[in-house]
Design a protein around this motif. Structure first.
Motif, short mmCIF file in Angstrom:
data_model
loop_
_atom_site.label_atom_id
_atom_site.label_comp_id
_atom_site.label_asym_id
_atom_site.label_seq_id
_atom_site.Cartn_x
_atom_site.Cartn_y
_atom_site.Cartn_z
N GLN A 301 -15.36 0.50 -3.30
CA GLN A 301 -14.18 0.24 -2.48
C GLN A 301 -13.95 -1.25 -2.27
O GLN A 301 -12.81 -1.68 -2.16
N HIS A 370 -8.76 -11.44 0.69
CA HIS A 370 -7.68 -11.33 -0.28
C HIS A 370 -6.78 -12.56 -0.23
O HIS A 370 -6.39 -13.11 -1.25
N GLU A 380 -0.10 -8.67 -3.09
CA GLU A 380 -0.10 -7.27 -2.72
C GLU A 380 -1.53 -6.75 -2.62
O GLU A 380 -2.35 -6.99 -3.51
N MET A 381 -1.84 -6.10 -1.52
CA MET A 381 -3.17 -5.50 -1.41
C MET A 381 -3.08 -4.11 -0.81
O MET A 381 -2.12 -3.77 -0.11
N THR A 382 -4.12 -3.32 -1.10
CA THR A 382 -4.13 -1.95 -0.61
C THR A 382 -5.38 -1.76 0.24
O THR A 382 -6.49 -2.10 -0.16
N TRP A 385 -5.45 3.19 2.19
CA TRP A 385 -4.35 3.95 1.57
C TRP A 385 -2.97 3.36 1.88
O TRP A 385 -1.97 4.01 1.79
N THR A 386 -2.92 2.09 2.29
CA THR A 386 -1.64 1.47 2.60
C THR A 386 -1.49 0.22 1.74
O THR A 386 -2.42 -0.59 1.69
N THR A 387 -0.38 0.07 1.12
CA THR A 387 -0.15 -1.13 0.33
C THR A 387 0.81 -2.05 1.07
O THR A 387 1.82 -1.59 1.62
N PHE A 388 0.43 -3.32 1.14
CA PHE A 388 1.29 -4.25 1.88
C PHE A 388 1.14 -5.65 1.30
O PHE A 388 0.31 -5.90 0.42
N ASP A 389 1.92 -6.58 1.83
CA ASP A 389 1.92 -7.97 1.37
C ASP A 389 1.04 -8.77 2.32
O ASP A 389 1.34 -8.90 3.50
N SER A 390 -0.08 -9.30 1.81
CA SER A 390 -1.02 -9.98 2.69
C SER A 390 -0.50 -11.33 3.15
O SER A 390 -1.14 -12.00 3.95
#
Ligand SMILES: Nc1ncnc2c1ncn2[C@@H]1O[C@H](COP(=O)(O)OP(=O)(O)OP(=O)(O)O)[C@@H](O)[C@H]1O
Ligand SMILES: [Mg+2]
Lengths: 432, 259
Positions: A301, A370, A380-382, A385-390
């Motif tokens: 992970q 990140h 972009e990171m996940t 279970w959520t993908t977002f813009d760091s």
């Protein structure tokens, strides 16, 4: 209302014998059944691989705890006994004629004997003193033998290590150990055997005296026992089981390298054992299970798994010096009083927020990582279970708010948990 | 020949024993013979060297000079565990037990060597009735059966002192050395322990350091007075009591303190 808990003094001898068999056998039967049926639940090859690694670590950690927990010897170089047992077994695998006459399940005996042989030599001088002297010698010998791996290439294979093929052994009732699952059962068999033997060892006169020497070597000497020889026998026995673990490693991976001997591996088993708890026989088993899961599952992970493992160890040392086993056994008095159920709700109210807080904190760690280390332009990171813009503010705010709120909730519920703890451990009627 | 001598060989024979810590000589030439079956008390003021004498006899410290014989056998160069195996067991002034182990385990460990288990890794201690019953019998004697399964470190001071004695006598040694066994005990506890000591040292040799003169005169067959590293008198209790040198150096003050 806070009487100390004392066990019933009446006829202690009889009480101890009656029922002791069924009580002590139960965990072994459960563990055997579990080992037998786990592959039916976790069928994936990767799961079997993890379970094999777990079992090997269990044996190694139990062997290590014969020194640390039972005998009070802190070793910084115990990997060499496992490693040498493993290397020897790979060499045996490569001795075609000899190996063809040996069923693979017997190979760990040879690994054990090699580990024991080395332990006999080293123990002869290292066990004279416990404490710092012992620790320093273990470190020196560990470093020395790890260095030998590049010097004595014929045995250790230099930097590539050495490899073998387990399937050249004599077929064992038709089984050639081509498949992972066959290896799994071989290892499972040895886990049970080794754990049982190590447990029984702790119940023998020399095993009991190991505890005595750990507590008070001087007094043991005035009772007829040489502290040094008591330590020596524990050390040799520990070397044997470390060697067994090494043999199983050789069987499972069919390759051994310098890594199997070095101080990193030695340090790791110390941490595994401590995490599980040195004060109880089953502690290292818990430690091995948790650590292997962290190492394998968590490492898939996140790249930062070693960081989390480190935090876990530091937290254990600081807050739970008894390790996981110590935390579990803390609850025995409440269970005896039949009041453990008082703890369930307060635990959920406190520990669930704590868990969320920790996950929130780790999310922040991951985001920082990140933010700092991802390739330029990769925003972009996940996470969970959520993908977002760091590189936007919102995820940070969400993570901080959740973390702070969770820890605040934990703090709020803490006194309730403490009160419940006292109530659960107090003899007598509950007072509302 | 040897057998004939056995009856007359003293249990302990000390010859010209000396010990210096650095420049100060603490034990300054001690000669002492303690006969078999004798109960011998060593008394003397604080810092006289009584515990040091015990430590020299039992090889806790090496002596600077002189020799010690146990049943006629020279103890030079032997380790404490070897001396213990020859039948000498001692207790400590400062309680010296296995505090993380249970009270029962403490006593059981003290029985192991004398019951011949040595470094055995093929016997299970819980399978041995002699061990379990032997340890429980000792616990009963020292009144700790109701503390059996507690960690020894959680006992009260007096209980730990009783355990200290239990551990010492458990192995059945025939020379028993007790360093202030009743120190810090109440009157009733002292009475009880004195009776216990009397009982378990029946037909054995007892060497005891003790400050309580009631205990000393109640128990001892012989008394040695150690002052400033030297034995100034040895003899029957009444002789020692009447000895003017002893009166002056120690007993006068000690007996006064009793009242
Ligand atoms: N290991 C040591 N190193 C240096 N000096 C020591 C050591 N052990 C004892 N001494 C000194 O030797 C002297 C005698 O001590 P010892 O303990 O034998 O006296 P004691 O007769 O048992 O006294 P007490 O009645 O107080 O127990 C003391 O002055 C003590 O400081
Ligand atoms: Mg003293």
């Amino acid at each position: 209302m806070t009487d100390q808990l004392t066990t019933d003094p009446a006829k202690p001898a009889q009480r101890m014998r009656a029922g002791s068999m069924s009580i002590t056998l139960m965990p072994w039967i459960i563990a055997s059944l579990l080992l037998l049926f786990l592959p039916f639940i976790f069928q994936a090859n990767s799961a079997i691989t993890i379970m094999n690694q777990m079992s090997i670590t269990i044996i190694f950690a139990l062997a290590y705890n014969m020194l640390l927990g039972q005998g009070g010897m802190l070793s910084f170089g115990h990997a060499v006994y496992m490693g040498v047992g493993g290397f020897a077994c790979v060499h045996i695998m490569n001795m075609d004629d000899f190996f063809a006459n040996i069923p693979l399940p017997l190979l760990p005996v040879f690994g054990g004997l090699f580990g024991m042989g080395l332990a006999t030599i080293v123990g002869a001088f290292s066990t004279r003193k416990a404490g710092t002297v012992f620790a320093m010698i273990s470190l020196g010998v560990g470093e020395l033998i790890a260095a030998c791996s590049v010097i004595i290439v014929a045995f250790f294979g230099g930097e590539e290590g050495i490899s073998g093929d387990r399937t050249y052994g004599m077929p064992f009732f038709g089984v050639e150990f081509l498949q992972q699952i066959e290896v799994y059962y071989l290892i499972a068999f040895w886990v049970i055997i080794s754990a049982a033997l190590m447990y029984l060892f702790s119940r023998t006169p020399v095993g009991r005296m190991a505890n005595a020497v750990r507590d008070n070597p001087e007094r043991a000497e005035f009772l007829g026992y040489s502290a040094r020889w008591v330590r020596f026998y524990s050390f040799v026995a520990s070397g044997f089981f470390a060697g067994v673990a090494g043999a199983l490693f050789a069987i499972n991976y069919e390759i051994l390298t310098e890594e199997n001997l070095n101080l990193v591996t030695s340090g790791q088993i110390l941490l595994v054992t401590f995490l599980g708890g040195v004060g109880f026989f089953f502690g290292p088993i818990l430690g091995a299970i948790v650590f292997t899961l962290v190492q394998t599952v968590l490492s898939l992970q996140t790249e930062l798994w070693a960081f989390y493992a480190g935090v876990l160890f530091v937290a254990t040392v600081m807050f739970f010096p008894g390790g996981l086993a110590g935390v579990l056994m803390m609850h025995v008095p409440a269970m005896r009083l039949g009041k453990a159920k008082l703890l369930v709700v307060p635990y959920i109210k406190t520990l669930l927020p704590a868990l969320i807080g920790i996950l929130g904190l780790s999310a922040l760690v991951e985001m920082v990582f990140h933010f700092r280390h991802a390739a330029t332009g990769d925003h972009e990171m996940t996470l969970f279970w959520t993908t977002f813009d760091s590189h936007t503010l919102l995820p940070w705010i969400v993570a901080v708010v959740i973390t702070v709120a969770a820890f605040w909730l934990m703090r709020m519920n803490m006194p309730g948990m403490v009160a419940a703890w006292h109530q659960a451990n107090t003899v007598g009627k509950d007072r509302a | 020949m040897k057998d004939m001598n056995a009856a007359t060989t003293p249990a302990l024979h000390i010859d010209g024993l000396r010990k210096s810590f650095g420049k100060t000589e603490i034990i300054r030439g001690i000669d002492l013979s303690i006969g078999r079956g004798e109960r011998h008390a060593v008394i003397g003021p604080n810092g006289a060297g009584k515990s040091t004498l015990f430590n020299l006899i039992t090889a806790r410290f090496p002596a600077t000079a002189g020799k010690v014989e146990l049943h006629g056998q020279d103890l030079a160069g032997l380790a404490p565990y070897q001396i213990n195996r020859m039948g000498l067991s001692r207790s400590f002034q400062i309680t010296n037990i296995f505090s993380n182990m249970t009270v029962f385990e403490n006593v059981r460990c003290s029985l192991l060597w004398s019951q011949g288990y040595k470094y055995s890794f093929w016997n299970l201690v819980s399978r041995s009735r002699e061990l379990t019953e032997g340890a429980d019998a000792i616990l009963e004697q020292i009144n700790l059966l109701n503390r059996r399964n507690l960690p020894a470190g959680t006992l009260s001071y007096a209980e730990q002192r009783a355990l200290e004695i239990g551990i010492t006598i458990a192995g059945g040694a025939d020379v028993i050395m007790l360093d202030e066994p009743t120190a810090g005990m109440s009157h009733s506890e002292t009475d009880y322990i004195v009776e216990l000591i009397r009982k378990v040292t029946e037909n054995k040799t007892l060497v005891m350091v003790e400050h309580d003169m009631g205990v000393v005169f109640g128990l001892a067959d012989y008394i040695s007075v150690l002052v400033y590293g030297e034995i100034i008198a040895t003899g029957r209790p009444e002789e020692v009591r009447g000895n003017p040198k002893v009166q002056e150096a120690y007993l006068g003050a000690a007996l006064e303190a009793e009242h």
